[in-house]
Motif scaffolding. Structure first.
Motif, mmCIF file in Angstrom:
data_model
loop_
_atom_site.group_PDB
_atom_site.id
_atom_site.type_symbol
_atom_site.label_atom_id
_atom_site.label_comp_id
_atom_site.label_asym_id
_atom_site.label_seq_id
_atom_site.Cartn_x
_atom_site.Cartn_y
_atom_site.Cartn_z
ATOM 1 N N MET A 163 0.847 -1.167 0.000
ATOM 2 C CA MET A 163 0.000 0.000 0.000
ATOM 3 C C MET A 163 0.901 1.241 0.000
ATOM 4 N N VAL A 164 0.581 2.235 -0.815
ATOM 5 C CA VAL A 164 1.378 3.447 -0.898
ATOM 6 C C VAL A 164 0.494 4.643 -0.551
ATOM 7 N N ARG A 165 0.944 5.422 0.423
ATOM 8 C CA ARG A 165 0.260 6.667 0.796
ATOM 9 C C ARG A 165 1.337 7.694 1.083
ATOM 10 N N HIS A 201 4.212 8.432 -0.081
ATOM 11 C CA HIS A 201 5.554 7.857 -0.003
ATOM 12 C C HIS A 201 5.751 6.948 1.210
ATOM 13 N N VAL A 202 4.679 6.434 1.744
ATOM 14 C CA VAL A 202 4.762 5.437 2.804
ATOM 15 C C VAL A 202 4.409 4.101 2.173
ATOM 16 N N HIS A 203 5.300 3.147 2.283
ATOM 17 C CA HIS A 203 5.078 1.826 1.717
ATOM 18 C C HIS A 203 4.900 0.855 2.879
ATOM 19 N N GLU A 204 3.832 0.119 2.870
ATOM 20 C CA GLU A 204 3.558 -0.829 3.948
ATOM 21 C C GLU A 204 3.553 -2.246 3.401
ATOM 22 N N TYR A 205 4.088 -3.169 4.184
ATOM 23 C CA TYR A 205 4.174 -4.581 3.793
ATOM 24 C C TYR A 205 3.652 -5.417 4.937
ATOM 25 N N ARG A 206 3.027 -6.526 4.580
ATOM 26 C CA ARG A 206 2.498 -7.432 5.593
ATOM 27 C C ARG A 206 2.903 -8.853 5.239
ATOM 28 N N SER A 230 18.776 0.680 5.099
ATOM 29 C CA SER A 230 18.071 0.289 6.324
ATOM 30 C C SER A 230 18.896 -0.562 7.276
#
Length: 157
Positions: free
Chosen positions: A1-3, A5-10, A143
Motif C-alpha cells: 500500500m502506498v500513501r 511515499h509510505v510503503h507498507e508490507y504485511r 536500512s
C-alpha cells in the motif's frame, strides 16, 4: 500500500514445526516455518543450519543477503534504463559475514559482486559509476547498520 511515499508490507509467519512436536528443549524442536503474503505463493523456511535449522530451506540470513543483492540490482537496472545503458545480463555472487560484535552475533559486512554484461560499445566507466548511485538508492542497504560494499565488473556481450 502506498500513501504519501509510505510503503507498507504485511507478512504472516506461521511456525509449522509444531507438527513435529512442541518446544520443550533447545535441541529437539523444529525450526521450520511458513511465510505467507497476500497474492504470493507461500514458502517454507527454517533457521540457519548453525542454529539447528534445515539446510535445504531458506533462512533469515539468506533472505537478508538476497534482499540486499536484489534491491541493488533493481536500483541499478532502473538507473541504467534512465541513462540509456543497455544491460544484457546481470549476475551477483553476494557474500555476507556474521560475527560477534559488541556482544551480539550480527552481520558485519556484505559484499555484492555484480557482473554486468552490457552491449558492445557501452561506456564502461558510466556503467560502473551507476553502481554507486544504485547503492545510494537501495532502500534495503539504507536500512541496515553494517557496510554493504559492491565490487562490480562490467563486460561486453
Amino acid at each position: 500500500m502506498v500513501r504519501d511515499h509510505v510503503h507498507e508490507y504485511r507478512a504472516t509467519i506461521d511456525w509449522s514445526g509444531g507438527a513435529a512436536g512442541p518446544v520443550r528443549d533447545y535441541r529437539s524442536y523444529s525450526r521450520e516455518y511458513r511465510v505467507a503474503m497476500d497474492g504470493k505463493p507461500d514458502f517454507r523456511a527454517s533457521a540457519d543450519p548453525h542454529f539447528r535449522g534445515d539446510p535445504a530451506l531458506y533462512n533469515p540470513e539468506d533472505m537478508l543477503l538476497i534482499s540486499l543483492s536484489a534491491c541493488h540490482m533493481l536500483s541499478y537496472l532502473a538507473l541504467c534504463a534512465r541513462a540509456n545503458v543497455e544491460v544484457r545480463g546481470y549476475r551477483d555472487e553476494a557474500e555476507g559475514t556474521m560475527r560477534m560484535l559488541d556482544g551480539a552475533l550480527r552481520f558485519a559486512d556484505v559484499l555484492l559482486r555484480p557482473r554486468v554484461t552490457v552491449a558492445p560499445g557501452t561506456d564502461h566507466d558510466k556503467a560502473k559509476a551507476l553502481h554507486g548511485d544504485a547503492h545510494h538508492l537501495c532502500f534495503i542497504a539504507n536500512s541496515v547498520n553494517f557496510p554493504v560494499r559492491n565490487d562490480p565488473e562490467i563486460v561486453e556481450g
